[in-house]
Enzyme design. Structure first.
Site, short mmCIF file in Angstrom:
data_model
loop_
_atom_site.label_atom_id
_atom_site.label_comp_id
_atom_site.label_asym_id
_atom_site.label_seq_id
_atom_site.Cartn_x
_atom_site.Cartn_y
_atom_site.Cartn_z
N SER A 182 -1.10 1.55 -11.91
CA SER A 182 -2.19 1.13 -12.08
C SER A 182 -2.15 0.76 -13.82
CB SER A 182 -3.51 1.09 -11.53
OG SER A 182 -3.07 2.53 -11.61
N HIS A 210 -2.95 -3.54 -7.00
CA HIS A 210 -2.16 -4.51 -8.31
C HIS A 210 -1.44 -6.12 -7.55
CE1 HIS A 210 -5.19 -2.30 -10.73
NE2 HIS A 210 -4.73 -1.14 -10.20
N LYS A 242 -10.25 -6.36 -6.84
CA LYS A 242 -9.40 -7.02 -8.41
C LYS A 242 -8.92 -8.01 -8.20
CE LYS A 242 -7.73 -1.85 -8.74
NZ LYS A 242 -8.48 -1.49 -8.61
C1 PLP Z 1 -3.85 1.82 -7.60
C2 PLP Z 1 -5.09 2.02 -6.97
N1 PLP Z 1 -5.51 2.27 -5.78
C3 PLP Z 1 -6.85 2.41 -4.96
C4 PLP Z 1 -7.97 2.23 -6.40
C5 PLP Z 1 -9.20 2.52 -6.07
O1 PLP Z 1 -9.83 1.55 -5.07
P1 PLP Z 1 -11.14 1.02 -5.63
O2 PLP Z 1 -11.36 0.62 -6.87
O3 PLP Z 1 -11.46 -0.14 -4.22
O4 PLP Z 1 -11.83 2.24 -5.43
C6 PLP Z 1 -8.13 1.43 -7.65
C7 PLP Z 1 -8.70 1.14 -8.20
O5 PLP Z 1 -9.91 1.07 -8.60
C8 PLP Z 1 -6.60 1.50 -8.01
O6 PLP Z 1 -6.38 1.12 -9.32
#
Ligand code: PLP
Length: 397
Positions: A182, A210, A242
């Site tokens: 990320s 992503h 996203k």
């Molecule tokens: C790789 C990754 N996993 C999980 C999440 C968490 O998802 P959420 O925003 O729906 O809690 C994110 C970013 O928010 C992320 O970048």
């Protein structure tokens, strides 16, 4: 000031002294797929949203949301296992299972909760969990909370991982990785990870927050791009906030995996279900993403254009072919100064600092969206050139 406030103030002062104090900016208006915003009295061109396909304000998605809110109300009213699970949730789960080529999918209220659920439900004391050291915080937190023996392997280093798996003995083992990292934008070596898991009998869990909607010949994400399927990656997590432009997350896999999470995952059982209108909007977004493949192509064109032009003026970029394009500048102060200078030129690019990224690798994290115009990309490159933003050697590819 009471002693609690005094103690907290000392910690907050410490954050500020380290250049890690963060502030929120109130967005007053959001236009044109969220890439044109009005913030703190200024019009800015934003390169910081994860709405990669520009679906958050797509008319079909908004219409589905509004129509469902009129039908179902705003809140779901209860957890899924009590009375909060509605027809829209069931249909979205079926459609996500079909989209990802898995037997079933289970909705979660956030990706953070989905990741905690997977690792803490499937592993416990006596088990082993292996995580890429650059994994998202929610995956690392899940590993730590699970009680399993926790091992972070060097980023994308499958050799080291395989050696550790080989020494792990008969314990149950899970290998956990972001599909697309990320903060770096690079894609995990999924084929090699899958092969190592096959050899050592470990379960592979991919968080494709992503990658989904963006990568792969049909937008099915990093697993599709790697030519892998459910047999290689038995546990897949995707987020809805996203590329799909809405909110929430899901885990997809076998009937047994989903039923186990549904019955026992604490972050599934003990929380209010996602609003049904969000599920309805996501169903629309999933259809638009498939009906309008040009969105995926467009955002990836922006990435190629940016990399070509930025490299032409001498900016060294890490190896990323995804909409996440970091410019690593090193110190916290350099990242904040770069972000401030870009904002003065009307561009919004956030400074990302530790603990989100390792110390010494603070960066400007640029993200592209299908909602950007090619001219927006050019404007960003010109600004970076004018500011002579540069990456230390160690972080360039
Ligand atoms: C790789 C990754 N996993 C999980 C999440 C968490 O998802 P959420 O925003 O729906 O809690 C994110 C970013 O928010 C992320 O970048």
């Amino acid at each position: 000031m009471d002693s609690l406030a005094q103690s907290l103030l000392a910690s907050l002062d410490g954050l500020a002294a380290d250049g890690r104090f963060r502030i929120r900016r109130d967005v007053e208006r959001r236009l044109a797929g969220g890439v044109r915003v009005h913030v703190d009295g200024a019009d800015l061109l934003a390169f910081c949203s994860n709405d990669y396909l520009g679906l958050a304000d797509h008319p079909r998605v908004v219409e589905a949301f509004v129509t469902a809110a009129r039908t179902w109300g705003v809140g779901s009213g209860a957890s899924h296992l009590v009375s909060g699970h509605c027809r829209e949730h069931r249909l979205l789960e079926e459609e996500l299972a079909a989209f990802t080529g898995r037997a079933r999918a289970l909705l979660f209220s956030t990706g953070y909760m989905a990741n905690l659920a997977v690792v803490t439900t499937l592993l416990g004391r006596g088990d082993r969990v292996f995580e890429d050291r650059l994994n998202h915080a929610s995956l690392l937190d899940g590993g730590l909370a699970s009680g399993a023996r926790f091992s972070r392997f060097p980023h994308a280093d499958v050799g080291t991982l395989a050696a550790r798996l080989g020494r792990a003995g008969p314990a149950r083992a899970m290998v956990v990785t972001d599909g697309v990292f990320s903060m770096d934008g690079d894609v995990a070596p999924l084929r090699e990870l899958a092969a190592a898991c096959r050899t050592h009998g470990a379960w592979l869990f991919v968080d494709d927050a992503h990658g989904l909607g963006v990568l792969g010949a049909t937008g099915r994400g990093s697993v599709e791009a790697a030519g892998l399927g459910a047999g290689d990656v038995p546990i897949l997590m995707g987020t809805l906030g996203k590329a799909f432009g809405t909110f929430g997350a899901f885990v997809a896999g076998s009937h047994e995996l989903v039923e186990t999470l549904l019955q026992t995952a604490r972050t599934y059982v003990y929380t209010t279900a996602l609003p049904p209108a969000v599920a309805a909007a996501t169903r629309a977004a999933l259809r638009v993403a498939q009906d309008e493949p040009w969105r995926r192509e467009r955002v990836l064109h922006h990435v190629a254009r940016f990399r070509h032009e930025a490299t032409n003026f001498g900016l060294r970029l890490p190896d990323s072919a995804t909409p996440i394009q970091p410019v690593v500048v090193g110190s916290e102060a350099a990242a904040v100064a770069g972000s401030d200078a870009l904002r003065a030129l009307g561009l919004w690019v956030p400074a990302i600092r530790p603990p989100t990224v390792p110390a010494g690798s603070s960066r400007l994290r640029i993200t592209f969206s299908a909602a950007h115009e090619p001219a927006d990309v050019d404007r960003l490159v010109e600004a970076l050139a004018a500011l002579a933003v540069s990456a230390p050697e160690a972080h360039a590819s």
